[in-house]
Each structure stands twice: as structure tokens, then as C-alpha cells.
Design an enzyme around this catalytic site. Structure first.
Site, PDB file in Angstrom:
ATOM      1  N   GLU A 196       0.895  -1.164   0.000  1.00 40.85           N
ATOM      2  CA  GLU A 196       0.000   0.000   0.000  1.00 40.85           C
ATOM      3  C   GLU A 196       0.922   1.198   0.000  1.00 40.85           C
ATOM      4  OE1 GLU A 196      -1.167   3.324   1.302  1.00 40.85           O
ATOM      5  OE2 GLU A 196      -1.277   2.284   3.211  1.00 40.85           O
ATOM      6  N   CYS A 230      -0.977   8.800   4.448  1.00 36.68           N
ATOM      7  CA  CYS A 230      -1.119   8.598   3.005  1.00 36.68           C
ATOM      8  C   CYS A 230      -2.556   8.847   2.565  1.00 36.68           C
ATOM      9  CB  CYS A 230      -0.679   7.189   2.628  1.00 36.68           C
ATOM     10  SG  CYS A 230      -1.514   5.882   3.532  1.00 36.68           S
TER      11      CYS A 230
END
Length: 561
Positions: A196, A230
């Protein structure tokens, strides 16, 4: 790997209890190492506990996929980031344990103590499980069971490279920058990297929004943990009158945004009055540029300032920044900066806003604030993000309720979402359950599909018929419909599947025709156009030529070999 899935599930539930008991120590570690406020750190512990309980159920489900058999496969290396130093590494570790994989847990260099405390809790839970049912853990006792999760504090130098490329590491589970994932993949192309990665996330606000809620959610999304997520909102895209300062709506949005950003209490995370803590490391590089520099056409609505935080926080304590005039295609539009800066873009229409949102190379999170159902439907149909939030903030995903993961350059590997129904299933090997070796037919009824598939080698047509019926069943009950397993009455949390743009089927010289047809049928079921690239026959493409096409970008979408 020799421990049954049910026993692995029991171990994870024991770990959940130990993580809960360690909450105070974990919060303290997060306050002191990465500089998280208590309000940001405490939910992270809850997320780690949720991962343990959710992946326990995932382990049990591995034994209940009709016609398929799961086998654990090697050692998993978990390399987490510093911004979520407990929940993300614990999630990776526990998913691997659920799959029957031993784990090497490497902390991010700025936050070693956070993971060390978490691994201590994991070890305590594993010992509890073995003590409660020693017969369920063959070859392991209270002393040796902790060896299945090893905390390895390794610097990011040649030792780190040696660890990542070690022949006995079956896979790397990474959360970090896309550049790191690409580097790991180049180091050892034959070994899978499941990552990810980055995000450049936008929240769209239309004139139909509840503006008070929109501003509150935008500020929370942009400046939680000083924007070091993020999933953080880095862009606000204001549509129509919401973005036009000549209108009352546009003036109100800007006025409330400025007031909200200026009202954030910036300080050390050890002060409970702090609402935005420090950066984990001093600002440098592209983040320092974003905090101090304007591109052509941009202006500060709230200029960031470096505060004197004393020797412990030197270069780390910044007030939040708010800039407007971010131009399409500009560095701030397309680049992830990972810090407390929010940029404002404007769009004449919702479609233009969606185009701006989708223009970034990443596709992690995104949001819209609108009370117009038609606008929400249009946005949900077109936005290219893994987590799409409607009338809420776009950070703080909750296990199962909002499983986490993205599209495009925000995901590397199979793309299963953390805290979702498919995550554990990708951490091992799947094969057909042992079946019959004679011809058979498959009607697609549950009673037939619950039986093992016919053997592909000796009954290929029957095997293919079984597979097609299985596709139809899973498409109807899983892939073609949205699911909301949390079932909350006050909000919707829908898990849905979206078809990839195109599938390229690379047919090797040893591929059986029935295997190719099986993949093509799956594509047809999902409505995905497929391109077949053979390695033999009149239209043959050599391995070298195919590799060149992939490297050049001529082959796009997903490739199945």
C-alpha cells in the site's frame, strides 16, 4: 504452517486481548516517537485489536472455499511506515499469522519502540494460546512459539537490502512510498511485493454541501497527525459557487476554512491541549518546499510557520498551511507532500472536479461533500479511488467497516484491501481441492459446487464446466453487488468490486487451452475486455518482445500469465 486455521484464529484472539492490555504503553510510545497526539494514537490501538479479531475470522474462512485448498507459503517480511507505527505493522503481522506464515517484523527507523511494544503483546498472546491448548500447536511450546514473529531492528542500509532480498523471504508486505515498492521489486523481481503506497487525495465540495460539515471534515482530513497520512486530504476542489470568492457561498467557505485552520492548537504531543502535533522528522526536500514556496498563481490564505519547539522538536513544529490558486497539472496538484499543507483548486462543474481528482497518478482515498443524491451517484461512478467517502472525513479507515487500499500507483501487487475479506487469502498458495478424475458435469447448483472440481488433467472439459459454474455463482453473490457487513443504521459502508479496464492474457508455450479459456471466461463474466498474446503460432510474440512491451507501457491494465 502446520497449525490448523482454527487454532491460528484462537491465537489471534488471544493477541487481541494482550494488545488491549498494552494500550497505555502503545499510546505512550506513539506520543513520544512519531509525535502523535493521544487523540490520534488511541484509535490506532483499537485498529490493531480489530485487525486481530477480523483476521482470526479470515483464518477460519480459509478452510471453507468450495473447491479450493489453501496452503501457507513461506516467511513474510513486514516493513511498515513510521506514520502508523502500531496498527499497520500489527495488521501485516497478524494477517501473515492467520495465513500460517512466520513473520519478520522490521520497524521503521524513526519508530522502533512502537513496534517493539506491539510485538511484545503479540508474543504474550501467542504464549497464552499455546498454554490454553498445547495440542493445537504441533512442534511449538510457550518458549518457541514466539519465534514465529521476530522483531528485527535493521537499518535502511546494506543490511536492510540483504533482509529484503533474502532467499528465504517468500513475500514482502510494505506500506510506504511508491518509489520504495518499485525499488524492492527491482531488487528481486521473482519475489512478490504487496504494497500500500502513496496517495494524493482530494475532497470535492459542491454548492449543495453542508458547508459547516464539509469544512470540519476537510480540516480533520488534512491536518490529523500533521497531514502525515497517506490518506490525508491534500487538495480541496471547490465546485461552482463554492469555489468562487465573488459569491457569498465562496466567501463563506474560505472564511470558515481560514478560521478553522488558524484555530488548530499546534504543540508537542505530550500536551493534551494540542490538536495538531509535530512532524515526526524535520521537514526537508519536497515537503519543506511545499511549506515555504508558492508556484505561479498560488497564494497563501494561511502561511505555515516554523515554531520554536525546543531542542526535542527542532525543525518539526509547523503551523498548518492553506494555499489557493493551485493550477491543474502543477506540482502541488500531482505530488504527494506528506505534511500539513492543504491546497485549494476550483472547478466549474462536478465533472471537471472529478477530472482534476482523477488526474493524479495515485488513487487511494477521496471524498465528496454534497447533499444532492445525483451528484453523489455521479461521483461514486467516476472517481478512481480505493476508499470513496461521502459526507465524512477521508482518513481513519476502520477494519471491515472501511477496508483500506487504493488503485493506480497507490497499490502494488494483487490489491486486496487491508481489513477486508480478501487480504489474508493472498498470503499463501491456492490450488484445486482434490477432485475426481473422470468426466463430470457441473450444473452450478450449490450442491454440485460444494463437491471438489473434476481433475483438470484427466477431465478438462468437466473441470472447465465446474469453473464456469463457480464463476457464475461467485459473480452473483459476491462480485456484482455491494456489501455492507457492518450493518450500521446511521451510515453506509459499502464494499464493492470494480472491473479493471483491460486484461492481457499472456499464453505460455506450455499452457493448456482449457486454462486459457478458464481465464477468458472469468474476464467475460466480469465484463472486462481481454487481449490474448500467444507465445506460439502465427501470431507468436517472444518473451523478450512481450517484456519490452510491458516495460514501455504498451501493455496496460492487468496481465495474467
Amino acid at each position: 504452517s502446520q497449525v490448523a486455521p482454527a487454532a491460528r484464529a484462537a491465537a489471534l484472539r488471544a493477541v487481541a486481548r494482550r494488545l488491549e492490555e498494552a494500550r497505555t504503553d502503545l499510546v505512550a510510545a506513539m506520543v513520544h516517537e512519531p509525535g502523535k497526539t493521544v487523540a490520534e494514537a488511541d484509535p490506532e490501538v483499537s485498529e490493531a485489536v480489530d485487525f486481530a479479531r477480523y483476521y482470526a475470522r479470515s483464518a477460519e474462512e480459509l478452510d471453507h472455499v468450495p473447491g479450493a485448498r489453501f496452503a501457507p507459503d513461506g516467511v513474510t517480511l513486514v516493513t511498515p511506515p513510521w506514520n502508523f507505527p502500531v496498527a499497520i505493522p500489527v495488521g501485516g503481522v497478524l494477517a501473515a499469522l492467520a495465513a500460517g506464515s512466520a513473520v519478520l517484523a522490521k520497524p521503521a527507523p524513526p519508530t522502533p519502540r512502537c513496534l517493539e511494544v506491539a510485538v511484545e503483546a503479540v508474543h504474550a498472546g501467542l504464549r497464552d494460546a499455546v498454554a490454553a491448548a498445547p495440542g493445537d500447536f504441533p512442534g511449538l511450546d510457550a518458549g518457541s512459539v514466539t519465534d514465529v514473529v521476530q522483531y528485527v531492528r535493521v537499518p535502511d542500509d546494506e543490511l536492510g537490502t540483504r533482509l529484503v532480498t533474502h532467499d528465504d523471504v517468500a513475500r514482502v508486505v510494505l506500506t510506504g512510498a511508491i518509489e520504495t515498492a518499485q525499488l524492492f521489486a527491482r531488487w528481486k523481481p521473482s519475489r512478490p511485493v504487496l504494497a500500500e503506497t502513496s496517495g494524493k487525495n482530494a475532497l470535492v465540495v459542491t454548492p449543495s454541501a453542508d458547508l459547516d460539515l464539509a469544512v470540519a471534515d476537510l480540516v480533520r482530513s488534512a491536518f490529523g497527525h500533521a497531514g502525515q497520512k497517506c490518506s490525508a486530504a491534500s487538495l480541496a476542489i471547490l465546485v461552482g459557487s463554492a469555489g468562487d470568492p465573488r459569491t457569498e457561498t465562496g466567501r463563506r467557505v474560505r472564511r470558515q476554512l481560514v478560521d478553522a485552520v488558524r484555530s488548530l492548537a499546534v504543540g508537542p504531543a505530550t500536551d493534551v491541549a494540542t490538536t495538531m502535533g509535530p512532524l515526526t522528522e524535520p521537514a526537508s526536500g519536497k515537503l519543506l518546499h511545499a511549506l515555504t514556496t508558492l508556484e505561479p498563481g498560488e497564494s497563501w490564505l494561511v502561511r505555515p510557520r516554523l515554531l520554536d519547539g525546543g531542542p526535542d522538536l527542532e525543525g518539526r513544529l509547523w503551523t498548518p498551511g492553506l494555499k489557493e490558486g493551485v493550477a491543474p497539472g502543477s506540482p502541488f496538484h500531482l505530488t504527494e507532500y506528506f505534511g500539513p499543507v492543504l491546497g485549494i483548486m476550483t472547478a466549474a462543474t462536478l465533472d471537471e472536479a472529478i477530472a482534476l481528482q482523477n488526474a493524479v497518478p495515485f488513487g487511494l482515498t477521496g471524498g465528496i461533500h454534497s447533499l444532492d443524491d445525483a451528484e453523489v451517484e455521479r461521483w461514486l461512478d467516476a472517481v478512481q479511488v480505493g476508499n470513496a467517502y461521502v459526507n465524512r472525513h477521508i482518513t481513519g479507515a476502520i477494519v471491515q467497516r472501511q477496508s483500506f487500499g487504493g488503485w493506480k500507483q497507490s497499490a502494488v501487487g494483487p490489491g486486496a484491501k487491508a481489513g477486508g475479506p480478501n487480504y489474508v487469502a493472498q498470503l499463501g498458495r491456492w490450488s484445486d481441492a482434490p477432485g475426481t478424475s473422470t468426466s463430470a458435469s457441473a450444473s452450478g447448483t450449490d450442491s454440485t459446487q460444494d463437491a471438489p472440481p473434476p481433475a483438470r488433467e484427466t477431465a478438462p472439459e468437466a473441470w472447465l464446466a465446474w469453473a464456469k459454474a463457480d464463476d457464475a455463482r461467485w459473480w452473483e453473490r459476491e462480485f456484482s453487488v455491494g456489501h455492507d457487513p457492518s450493518g450500521l443504521h446511521v451510515e453506509a459502508n459499502v464494499f464493492r468490486y470494480r472491473p479493471v479496464d483491460v486484461l492481457t492474457v499472456r499464453v505460455g508455450a506450455d499452457a493448456l487451452p482449457v486454462e486459457v479459456e478458464r481465464v477468458l471466461h472469468a474476464a467475460r463474466t466480469a465484463g472486462v475486455p481481454a487481449v490474448v498474446v500467444p507465445s506460439a503460432g502465427d501470431a507468436a510474440v517472444s518473451d523478450e518482445e512481450f517484456a519490452r512491451r510491458v516495460a514501455s507501457g504498451a501493455v496496460r491494465g492487468r496481465v495474467r500469465v
